[in-house]
Design a protein around this motif. Structure first.
Motif, PDB file in Angstrom:
ATOM      1  N   THR A 186      44.092  36.620  52.062  1.00 47.14           N
ATOM      2  CA  THR A 186      42.677  36.887  51.764  1.00 47.14           C
ATOM      3  C   THR A 186      42.492  37.637  50.443  1.00 47.14           C
ATOM      4  N   ILE A 187      43.601  38.056  49.804  1.00 48.53           N
ATOM      5  CA  ILE A 187      43.477  38.702  48.498  1.00 48.53           C
ATOM      6  C   ILE A 187      42.978  37.672  47.492  1.00 48.53           C
ATOM      7  N   PRO A 188      41.873  37.955  46.791  1.00 50.56           N
ATOM      8  CA  PRO A 188      41.290  36.953  45.884  1.00 50.56           C
ATOM      9  C   PRO A 188      42.260  36.530  44.793  1.00 50.56           C
ATOM     10  N   SER A 189      42.221  35.269  44.438  1.00 50.99           N
ATOM     11  CA  SER A 189      43.026  34.758  43.330  1.00 50.99           C
ATOM     12  C   SER A 189      42.142  34.187  42.226  1.00 50.99           C
ATOM     13  N   ALA A 190      40.826  34.173  42.452  1.00 47.95           N
ATOM     14  CA  ALA A 190      39.868  33.684  41.460  1.00 47.95           C
ATOM     15  C   ALA A 190      38.495  34.248  41.807  1.00 47.95           C
ATOM     16  N   GLY A 191      37.560  34.134  40.862  1.00 48.13           N
ATOM     17  CA  GLY A 191      36.207  34.609  41.117  1.00 48.13           C
ATOM     18  C   GLY A 191      36.031  36.077  40.775  1.00 48.13           C
ATOM     19  N   ARG A 192      35.019  36.668  41.367  1.00 48.66           N
ATOM     20  CA  ARG A 192      34.690  38.064  41.068  1.00 48.66           C
ATOM     21  C   ARG A 192      35.109  38.967  42.223  1.00 48.66           C
ATOM     22  N   ILE A 193      35.695  40.115  41.876  1.00 53.18           N
ATOM     23  CA  ILE A 193      36.150  41.082  42.873  1.00 53.18           C
ATOM     24  C   ILE A 193      35.120  42.199  42.986  1.00 53.18           C
ATOM     25  N   GLY A 194      34.804  42.551  44.240  1.00 53.53           N
ATOM     26  CA  GLY A 194      33.874  43.636  44.496  1.00 53.53           C
ATOM     27  C   GLY A 194      34.554  44.782  45.225  1.00 53.53           C
ATOM     28  N   THR A 195      33.798  45.822  45.533  1.00 50.81           N
ATOM     29  CA  THR A 195      34.370  46.998  46.192  1.00 50.81           C
ATOM     30  C   THR A 195      34.919  46.655  47.576  1.00 50.81           C
ATOM     31  N   VAL A 225      38.401  45.496  47.156  1.00 51.58           N
ATOM     32  CA  VAL A 225      39.296  46.611  46.861  1.00 51.58           C
ATOM     33  C   VAL A 225      39.619  47.382  48.132  1.00 51.58           C
ATOM     34  N   GLU A 226      38.649  47.559  48.991  1.00 51.56           N
ATOM     35  CA  GLU A 226      38.880  48.274  50.249  1.00 51.56           C
ATOM     36  C   GLU A 226      39.888  47.537  51.118  1.00 51.56           C
ATOM     37  N   ARG A 227      39.807  46.211  51.143  1.00 51.12           N
ATOM     38  CA  ARG A 227      40.795  45.439  51.921  1.00 51.12           C
ATOM     39  C   ARG A 227      42.193  45.619  51.345  1.00 51.12           C
ATOM     40  N   ILE A 228      42.296  45.686  50.019  1.00 47.25           N
ATOM     41  CA  ILE A 228      43.588  45.908  49.380  1.00 47.25           C
ATOM     42  C   ILE A 228      44.108  47.307  49.711  1.00 47.25           C
ATOM     43  N   ARG A 229      43.219  48.300  49.656  1.00 44.34           N
ATOM     44  CA  ARG A 229      43.628  49.674  49.959  1.00 44.34           C
ATOM     45  C   ARG A 229      44.088  49.820  51.410  1.00 44.34           C
ATOM     46  N   ALA A 230      43.555  48.995  52.289  1.00 44.86           N
ATOM     47  CA  ALA A 230      43.931  49.080  53.703  1.00 44.86           C
ATOM     48  C   ALA A 230      45.355  48.595  53.960  1.00 44.86           C
ATOM     49  N   LEU A 231      45.967  47.914  52.976  1.00 44.95           N
ATOM     50  CA  LEU A 231      47.324  47.395  53.159  1.00 44.95           C
ATOM     51  C   LEU A 231      48.332  48.532  53.305  1.00 44.95           C
ATOM     52  N   ASN A 269      44.628  40.035  36.934  1.00 44.58           N
ATOM     53  CA  ASN A 269      44.718  39.235  35.712  1.00 44.58           C
ATOM     54  C   ASN A 269      43.849  37.981  35.720  1.00 44.58           C
ATOM     55  N   GLN A 270      43.477  37.496  36.909  1.00 37.76           N
ATOM     56  CA  GLN A 270      42.780  36.208  36.990  1.00 37.76           C
ATOM     57  C   GLN A 270      41.329  36.307  37.439  1.00 37.76           C
ATOM     58  N   CYS A 271      40.931  37.442  37.989  1.00 38.99           N
ATOM     59  CA  CYS A 271      39.570  37.596  38.496  1.00 38.99           C
ATOM     60  C   CYS A 271      38.734  38.426  37.527  1.00 38.99           C
ATOM     61  N   SER A 272      37.443  38.441  37.759  1.00 38.09           N
ATOM     62  CA  SER A 272      36.535  39.265  36.963  1.00 38.09           C
ATOM     63  C   SER A 272      36.012  40.404  37.822  1.00 38.09           C
ATOM     64  N   TYR A 273      35.627  41.513  37.158  1.00 37.18           N
ATOM     65  CA  TYR A 273      35.139  42.681  37.886  1.00 37.18           C
ATOM     66  C   TYR A 273      34.522  43.649  36.887  1.00 37.18           C
ATOM     67  N   GLY A 274      33.719  44.551  37.421  1.00 40.21           N
ATOM     68  CA  GLY A 274      33.067  45.540  36.581  1.00 40.21           C
ATOM     69  C   GLY A 274      33.960  46.724  36.289  1.00 40.21           C
ATOM     70  N   GLU A 275      33.466  47.628  35.437  1.00 40.20           N
ATOM     71  CA  GLU A 275      34.268  48.776  35.011  1.00 40.20           C
ATOM     72  C   GLU A 275      34.630  49.692  36.173  1.00 40.20           C
ATOM     73  N   ARG A 321      38.652  50.434  37.785  1.00 42.57           N
ATOM     74  CA  ARG A 321      39.361  51.688  38.022  1.00 42.57           C
ATOM     75  C   ARG A 321      39.835  51.780  39.463  1.00 42.57           C
ATOM     76  N   LEU A 322      38.976  51.383  40.410  1.00 45.44           N
ATOM     77  CA  LEU A 322      39.367  51.393  41.824  1.00 45.44           C
ATOM     78  C   LEU A 322      40.518  50.423  42.075  1.00 45.44           C
ATOM     79  N   LEU A 323      40.478  49.291  41.385  1.00 44.89           N
ATOM     80  CA  LEU A 323      41.504  48.263  41.573  1.00 44.89           C
ATOM     81  C   LEU A 323      42.858  48.742  41.073  1.00 44.89           C
ATOM     82  N   TYR A 324      42.868  49.423  39.936  1.00 41.74           N
ATOM     83  CA  TYR A 324      44.133  49.947  39.422  1.00 41.74           C
ATOM     84  C   TYR A 324      44.682  51.046  40.335  1.00 41.74           C
ATOM     85  N   ALA A 325      43.785  51.860  40.894  1.00 39.97           N
ATOM     86  CA  ALA A 325      44.240  52.896  41.823  1.00 39.97           C
ATOM     87  C   ALA A 325      44.864  52.264  43.070  1.00 39.97           C
ATOM     88  N   ALA A 326      44.227  51.201  43.586  1.00 37.07           N
ATOM     89  CA  ALA A 326      44.756  50.508  44.768  1.00 37.07           C
ATOM     90  C   ALA A 326      46.077  49.836  44.450  1.00 37.07           C
TER      91      ALA A 326
END
Length: 423
Positions: free
Chosen positions: A120-129, A132-138, A170-176, A180-185
Motif C-alpha cells: 500500500t506504500i504509494p509508488s506514484a501520484g501525490r503523497i499526503g499526511t 506518511v502516517e501509514r509509513i510511520r506505523a511500520l 523519488n517518484q511521487c509528488s508532495y508539499g513542503e 519533512r514528515l516523509l524524510y523523518a518517517a
C-alpha cells in the motif's frame, strides 16, 4: 617487525561483523568441530594476522578460517612462504543443513510484508499526511516482532520497506510540510532497519542504513533521530573494539540539542556512555553516567517512541550490570543482571536470553564456574527461535571459556549439551 597489513582480512572482519575476539572464538569452535579440539586461538593471534606480523598462519588456524569465510588463504590476504603447505578447504555445510533457517526467514519476511501492508506504500501520484502516517506505523509493528524474533528475522523485510519508501520519495509528488514528515518517517525506518541488521551481525549493511538514516534526519531537521543514529553508530564502534571512537560518537549524541528535551532518549544515551566509560577503565565517569541515567529516567513520562519501548527499569539495570562487568566488578554485575532478569517483561524474549548470558559471563569471570554453566544452559534452553547474532556471539564466547573447565561436571554437561544439539 610488522609486515604488510592484511587489508583483505580486515575487510572480511568488517563484512562479517566480527571483532578480533569474536573471530578467535569462531576459529576455536570450528576447529573443535573439524578436529575434535579447539585451536587455542586468541584475539592476539587475529591482531597479528591483520597487522601482517604473521603472513601465513598455522594450519590449525587456516582450516577453520577457510570454513568460516569460504575462501582460500590467499583470498583472505595471506602470503604463502615457499615451503607453505596449502591445506585443502574443509567441506562447506550442505544446503540441507541451512535449508530450515533460510526458509524460516523467508516465511517470516513474506508474512510480515503482507501483514504490514507494504504493497500500500504509494509508488506514484501525490503523497499526503495519511500516507506518511501509514509509513510511520511500520516501525512500531516491526519492533513488536524484534523483541521476540531478533533482527535476523526482520532486517530483510525492513530493508524492503525502506526501498519502497525511497521509491515513493523519488517518484511521487508532495508539499513542503509532507516532505519533512516523509524524510523523518524514512529516517525512522532506516535507523530501525540498521538496528535489525546490527543485531543480525550484518555490520556493513547496518552502517549503510545508519548513514541513510542520518542523512534523512538532517533533511527532516530531526535532532532526536540524528541522536538516535549517533548512539547506534557508537554501539557498532564498540562492537568493533573502537571504544574511544564509540565514546566520541556517543558524546555527539548526548550533546544534540533536541535530544536533551527527550528524557527517554537521554536515559539510554547516558546508560550507553556508562558502558563505554567502563570499557576504557574510567570508573568515575561510568558511575556519573549511571547516576545521570537514573535521574533522567525519573523525569520520563508517557510512552516512549516505539524503538525505545525496550527502555524499562530492567534494561537500565541490565546496562548498569554491563558497566560493572566492564569495570571488573563481577559480583555486582551478576547481582544487577539477576535483578534485571527478575524485572524483565515476558515480551522481551531476546533480551531475556541476552541478559541470562550476560549473568552467566559475570559468574564465570567471577570464578563461579558451576553456577555460570547452569545459567548458560538456561540461556541456550530459551534461545528458541530468536535470530540474533549478538546473542549467538555471547553464547559462543561462554562455550569457548567453558572448554577450560571440563573437570567441573556442570561445565562438562553444558559443553556436551551444546555439542550434541548444535546450540
Amino acid at each position: 617487525m610488522s609486515g604488510r597489513r592484511n587489508i583483505r582480512l580486515e575487510e572480511l572482519l568488517a563484512e562479517y561483523g566480527y571483532t578480533h575476539a569474536q573471530l578467535a572464538d569462531r576459529v576455536n569452535d570450528v576447529a573443535e568441530r573439524l578436529s575434535g579440539r579447539p585451536a587455542q586461538c586468541t584475539d592476539r593471534h587475529v591482531r597479528r594476522w591483520v597487522r601482517g606480523d604473521v603472513q601465513w598462519p598455522w594450519t590449525r588456524y587456516l582450516l577453520p578460517l577457510q570454513d568460516i569465510f569460504g575462501r582460500s588463504p590467499e583470498a583472505m590476504g595471506f602470503v604463502p612462504r615457499k615451503t607453505s603447505w596449502v591445506p585443502s578447504p574443509p567441506p562447506r555445510p550442505t544446503a540441507a543443513k541451512e535449508h530450515h533457517p533460510v526458509k524460516r526467514r523467508e516465511f517470516i519476511a513474506v508474512g510480515l510484508a503482507a501483514a504490514l501492508g507494504l504493497d500500500t506504500i504509494p509508488s506514484a501520484g501525490r503523497i499526503g499526511t495519511s500516507d506518511v502516517e501509514r509509513i510511520r506505523a511500520l516501525v512500531p509493528a516491526l519492533y513488536k516482532h524484534d523483541h521476540q524474533l531478533g533482527g535476523g528475522a526482520l532486517h530483510d523485510v525492513a530493508a524492503d520497506a525502506l526501498r519502497r519508501v525511497q521509491d515513493a520519495v523519488n517518484q511521487c509528488s508532495y508539499g513542503e510540510r509532507v516532505e519533512r514528515l516523509l524524510y523523518a518517517a524514512m529516517g525512522d525506518l532506516a535507523a530501525s532497519a540498521g538496528w535489525f541488521a546490527y543485531d543480525a551481525g550484518r555490520q556493513r549493511e547496518a552502517a549503510t542504513l545508519y548513514n541513510e538514516a542520518l542523512q534523512a534526519g538532517v533533511l527532516a531537521k530531526d535532532g532526536i533521530l540524528q541522536a538516535r543514529v549517533w548512539s547506534n553508530l557508537a554501539m557498532q564502534a564498540r562492537l568493533l573494539d573502537r571504544d574511544q571512537e564509540a565514546l566520541r560518537i556517543g558524546r555527539a549524541a548526548v550533546e544534540t540539542r533536541q535530544a536533551k528535551t527527550d528524557p527517554w532518549l537521554m536515559t539510554l544515551l547516558h546508560c550507553r556512555q556508562a558502558v563505554g566509560h567502563a570499557r576504557t577503565g574510567e570508573r568515575g565517569r561510568a558511575q556519573r553516567s549511571l547516576a545521570r541515567a537514573e535521574s533522567t529516567y525519573e523525569r520520563a513520562h508517557g510512552e516512549p517512541a516505539a524503538w525505545l519501548s525496550f527502555l524499562t527499569p530492567a534494561e537500565i539495570t541490565g546496562l548498569a550490570g554491563a558497566a560493572h562487568h566492564a569495570l571488573g566488578q563481577y559480583g555486582r554485575a551478576a547481582e544487577l543482571t539477576a535483578d534485571a532478569l527478575a524485572m524483565l517483561e515476558p515480551r522481551f524474549e531476546r533480551n531475556r536470553i541476552y541478559y541470562t548470558a550476560q549473568r552467566a559471563q559475570a559468574l564465570l569471570d567471577g570464578g563461579d564456574v558451576e553456577e555460570a554453566a547452569l545459567t548458560a544452559e538456561q540461556a541456550v534452553d530459551i534461545a528458541g527461535h530468536v535470530q540474533s547474532e549478538r546473542v549467538r556471539d555471547k553464547l559462543t564466547g561462554l562455550r569457548r571459556q567453558m572448554l577450560h573447565h571440563t573437570r567441573i561436571p556442570a561445565a562438562a554437561e553444558f559443553l556436551e549439551k551444546t555439542r550434541r544439539t548444535g546450540a
